[in-house]
Design a protein around this motif. Sequence first.
Motif, PDB file in Angstrom:
ATOM      1  N   ARG A  74      79.953   8.861  73.587  1.00  0.00           N
ATOM      2  CA  ARG A  74      81.147   9.085  72.765  1.00  0.00           C
ATOM      3  C   ARG A  74      82.263   9.732  73.571  1.00  0.00           C
ATOM      4  O   ARG A  74      83.428   9.324  73.499  1.00  0.00           O
ATOM      5  N   ASP A 100      73.824  11.774  69.954  1.00  0.00           N
ATOM      6  CA  ASP A 100      74.475  11.585  68.658  1.00  0.00           C
ATOM      7  C   ASP A 100      73.717  12.256  67.516  1.00  0.00           C
ATOM      8  O   ASP A 100      73.878  11.885  66.348  1.00  0.00           O
ATOM      9  N   ASP A 141      72.357   8.058  73.375  1.00  0.00           N
ATOM     10  CA  ASP A 141      72.239   8.059  71.923  1.00  0.00           C
ATOM     11  C   ASP A 141      70.812   7.745  71.487  1.00  0.00           C
ATOM     12  O   ASP A 141      69.982   7.283  72.281  1.00  0.00           O
TER      13      ASP A 141
END
Length: 245
Positions: free
Chosen positions: A80, A168, A144
Motif C-alpha cells: 500500500r 494489511d 499482504d
Amino acid sequence: MSTAGSVVDPLEGIDLLIFDKDGTLIEFHLMWGPWVEELARRLEAATGLPVRDGLYPLLGVDRATGRVEAHGLMAATPMRRLREVVEGYVSDAGAGPAAAAEVVASAWHAPDPVALAQPVTNLKDLLAALRQRVPTFAVATSDDRDPTERTLAALGIAGEMAALACADDGIRPKPAPDPVLHLCAALGSAPARTAVVGDSPADMRMARAAGAGRVIGVLTGVGDRATLEPLADIVLGSIEELRLA
C-alpha cells in the motif's frame, strides 16, 4: 552482538519462532526484482514518460542486477505504501496527480505468490526438525495476507504456522514492534521466549523493539553480514543452519 559460532543453540529457551517471509523462507530477489521491471514497463507504456531510470533508485533496487537494497523501500515496505510512493513519483514526473492515480491503478500488480515463490531450503523437512525444539511457528511479513497465505499453501507449510501478521492486518508494520507483539499476544508467548528470524534491518529492529529473546539474521535476502551483525544476536547463512546450530 554475537556471531555464528558463539551461540550453541540460538533456539534454546524459545517457545515461539517468528519467520519473515520474503528473503527468509523464500528467495527475495526472484520475487521482487522482475516485478519492478514489469511495473516500469507498464508505467512507461501508459504515460509515455521515461520513469524507469528513477523508479529503481526510488524503490531501492539495483537495475543491473535486480537485487533489492537492504535499506531501500522494497526491503520491508507494505505494498500500500509502495503504491503511494510510486503514484507521487509518476505525478511529479509529469503525469499530474489525477493521471498518475489512474495509471498506477492500472499498472499495479502483485507478483505471482505461487509461481515465483522459491523456497530457500526444504521447508517442510526443516520445520519438522525444528518442531522438536520449538513448539510454535508464525510469520511476520510486509506482504499482504492473501498472497502470504497462497505462498505458504503452495509451499505446503501453511498448516505449520499458528498465526500470521501481515501488512494489511491493520498492525503497524516493521520496524515497529507491533507484528511481534501481536503474534506473541495471540499465541500466548512472552517476547522474551520468542525468536525472530529475518533478512532485513527492519526485521532486526522490529524484534529488538519488541524485546524478542533472540534476534536472528539470515543472508538469503536483502541484508549482508555487515548490515545485520550490529543488529542481530547471530547471523546465519540461511534458516537451514537453524537445524545444525
